[in-house]
Motif scaffolding. Structure first.
Motif, PDB file in Angstrom:
ATOM      1  N   GLY A  82      35.460 105.765  20.120  1.00 17.67           N
ATOM      2  CA  GLY A  82      36.205 104.559  19.773  1.00 17.67           C
ATOM      3  C   GLY A  82      37.440 104.867  18.955  1.00 17.67           C
ATOM      4  N   ARG A  83      37.277 105.739  17.957  1.00 19.19           N
ATOM      5  CA  ARG A  83      38.436 106.114  17.141  1.00 19.19           C
ATOM      6  C   ARG A  83      39.453 106.883  17.973  1.00 19.19           C
ATOM      7  NH1 ARG A  83      34.177 106.917  13.271  1.00 19.19           N
ATOM      8  NH2 ARG A  83      33.992 109.123  13.852  1.00 19.19           N
ATOM      9  N   ASP A  84      38.952 107.767  18.850  1.00 24.05           N
ATOM     10  CA  ASP A  84      39.836 108.590  19.667  1.00 24.05           C
ATOM     11  C   ASP A  84      40.636 107.758  20.660  1.00 24.05           C
ATOM     12  OD1 ASP A  84      40.710 111.293  20.559  1.00 24.05           O
ATOM     13  OD2 ASP A  84      39.715 110.721  22.416  1.00 24.05           O
ATOM     14  N   HIS A  85      40.032 106.695  21.208  1.00 22.43           N
ATOM     15  CA  HIS A  85      40.692 105.897  22.239  1.00 22.43           C
ATOM     16  C   HIS A  85      41.847 105.055  21.701  1.00 22.43           C
ATOM     17  CE1 HIS A  85      37.722 107.250  25.006  1.00 22.43           C
ATOM     18  NE2 HIS A  85      38.051 106.392  25.934  1.00 22.43           N
ATOM     19  N   ARG A  86      42.005 104.994  20.375  1.00 21.68           N
ATOM     20  CA  ARG A  86      43.149 104.256  19.830  1.00 21.68           C
ATOM     21  C   ARG A  86      44.462 104.876  20.275  1.00 21.68           C
ATOM     22  NH1 ARG A  86      43.407 104.451  14.060  1.00 21.68           N
ATOM     23  NH2 ARG A  86      42.478 106.510  14.306  1.00 21.68           N
ATOM     24  N   LYS A  87      44.462 106.194  20.524  1.00 19.72           N
ATOM     25  CA  LYS A  87      45.706 106.866  20.899  1.00 19.72           C
ATOM     26  C   LYS A  87      46.218 106.399  22.252  1.00 19.72           C
ATOM     27  CE  LYS A  87      43.504 110.779  23.200  1.00 19.72           C
ATOM     28  NZ  LYS A  87      42.360 111.584  22.843  1.00 19.72           N
ATOM     29  N   PHE A  88      45.331 105.832  23.083  1.00 16.36           N
ATOM     30  CA  PHE A  88      45.743 105.331  24.401  1.00 16.36           C
ATOM     31  C   PHE A  88      46.331 103.927  24.335  1.00 16.36           C
ATOM     32  CE2 PHE A  88      42.108 108.183  25.598  1.00 16.36           C
ATOM     33  CZ  PHE A  88      42.866 109.144  26.233  1.00 16.36           C
ATOM     34  N   GLY A  89      46.185 103.262  23.198  1.00 20.45           N
ATOM     35  CA  GLY A  89      46.605 101.872  23.119  1.00 20.45           C
ATOM     36  C   GLY A  89      45.556 100.914  23.648  1.00 20.45           C
ATOM     37  N   VAL A  90      44.282 101.316  23.585  1.00 25.55           N
ATOM     38  CA  VAL A  90      43.196 100.471  24.078  1.00 25.55           C
ATOM     39  C   VAL A  90      43.024  99.270  23.151  1.00 25.55           C
ATOM     40  CG1 VAL A  90      40.697 100.359  24.473  1.00 25.55           C
ATOM     41  CG2 VAL A  90      41.999 102.378  25.196  1.00 25.55           C
TER      42      VAL A  90
END
Length: 367
Positions: free
Chosen positions: A74-82
């Motif tokens: 969840g924290r990692d997916h912030r970089k995609f703009g999710v």
């Protein structure tokens, strides 16, 4: 719920690539804006989806392992703009994909089990993402690129601000040569105040990012580096000694942990086994031996699988060599390398008597 998820996934796993293609087609149809979050070539992304699904299914009855993994995602997916609305589209696409290929194994009860499981997964990921106040990524500049062989390079990156990773964790990186294609790499040094990070990158077959880094990374390139992930690390409070098993560039996180431990006056004993097929695969052995000479708690054992004439090394696969020394049932065990090496080593150690709950490894190791 666990049984139904595993049984239905076992039906679709043989055609997992078709499942992944259908999933992304459905996702981009439901939420067209999500297409911009992914690279033009989806081959790598599809394989990552499969590995993530397999990993989640394997841990679905082990919440103590699964929940931290989902929080990291969840924290990692912030970089995609999710954003929150994307999770609903992903859930619909996932259930539709499994339903299409599960055939008669898909029932209303199975659908309910998948829906409940995904709801828990999505909620866990969103809560972790919303609670994280650190940056979605850090910028870093390549300050060193040393090509050790045609398929191996050591890259040093200076970040603007130190990244709060623990020695043994891995991060995702995006390079200017492969925009929107993120690749997981493990730093080979412990955290430093100056933000310097060293990465060991081997070009793998079909590896879009790894080949670009080894062959084309340039000093001055700006990388984006995602939040740290992974559960490997040395627990200095456990009272147990440590066994580390590293194949190829899997030595990077092991060296980072040893590097970090070297700052302490007292440490648990560490036996580090490093292996490869030929002498060239032991590219970092001299550095490790120097560390061992300076730190009496560290013992380094090199192993070669396909070089019977080599001296000063053990012979055989890492699985063979490690279990030849014993069952290691009193150690904390850390394993890193190719998926095949991890599977072989963990399987042999379990047969030899090593407790499963003492063995740690991370799922993402290749492009």
């Amino acid at each position: 719920m666990v049984r139904m998820i595993r049984e239905s996934f076992a039906v679709v796993e043989p055609v997992a690539e078709d499942v992944a293609r259908f999933f992304y087609g459905m996702l981009f149809s439901l939420a067209p804006a999500t297409r911009e979050l992914f690279p033009a070539n989806m081959e790598v992304q599809r394989s990552r989806l499969l590995r993530a699904l397999v990993h989640v299914v394997q841990m679905v009855d082990r919440p103590d392992d699964l929940v931290p993994f989902l929080r990291q995602l969840g924290r990692d997916h912030r970089k995609f703009g999710v954003v929150a609305s994307h999770y609903e589209a992903v859930g619909t696409a996932l259930l539709s994909s499994v339903r299409k290929y599960a055939g008669d194994a898909w029932t209303s009860d199975v659908e309910r089990a998948w829906a409940e499981a995904y709801t828990i997964m999505a909620r866990t990921m969103q809560e972790a993402a919303n609670a994280d106040e650190s940056p979605a990524w850090w910028n870093g500049q390549v300050v060193g690129h040393q090509r050790l062989s045609w398929d191996l390079a050591v890259v040093r990156v200076q970040t603007e601000y130190p990244i709060p990773y623990r020695a043994g964790q891995y991060v995702s990186v995006e390079t200017p040569q492969r925009p929107r294609l993120w690749r997981y790499l493990s730093p080979a040094n412990g955290p430093r105040e100056d933000g310097m990070m060293e990465f060991h990158v081997r070009s793998v077959e079909g590896g879009w990012v790894s080949r670009a880094i080894v062959g084309h990374a340039q000093i001055g390139d700006t990388w984006r580096i995602g939040p740290p992930m992974g559960r490997m690390g040395v627990d200095r409070t456990s009272g147990r000694d440590v066994l580390m098993v590293a194949g190829g560039t899997g030595v990077a996180p092991m060296r980072a942990m040893v590097d970090d431990m070297a700052q302490w006056g007292e440490n648990p004993r560490v036996n580090l086994f490093v292996g490869g097929r030929t002498r060239a695969d032991l590219y970092d052995l001299e550095n490790l031996q120097r560390l061992a000479m300076a730190n009496p708690w560290l013992t380094v054992v090199p192993a070669l699988e396909a070089d019977p004439g080599a001296r000063g090394v053990e012979h055989g696969s890492l699985a063979d060599v490690v279990t030849r020394y014993g069952s290691w049932n009193d150690r904390d065990v850390l394993v890193c390398g190719s998926p095949a090496m991890i599977r072989a080593t963990v399987s042999r150690m379990l047969v030899a008597g090593t407790p499963l709950d003492r063995i740690k490894y991370d799922p993402f190791t290749l492009d």
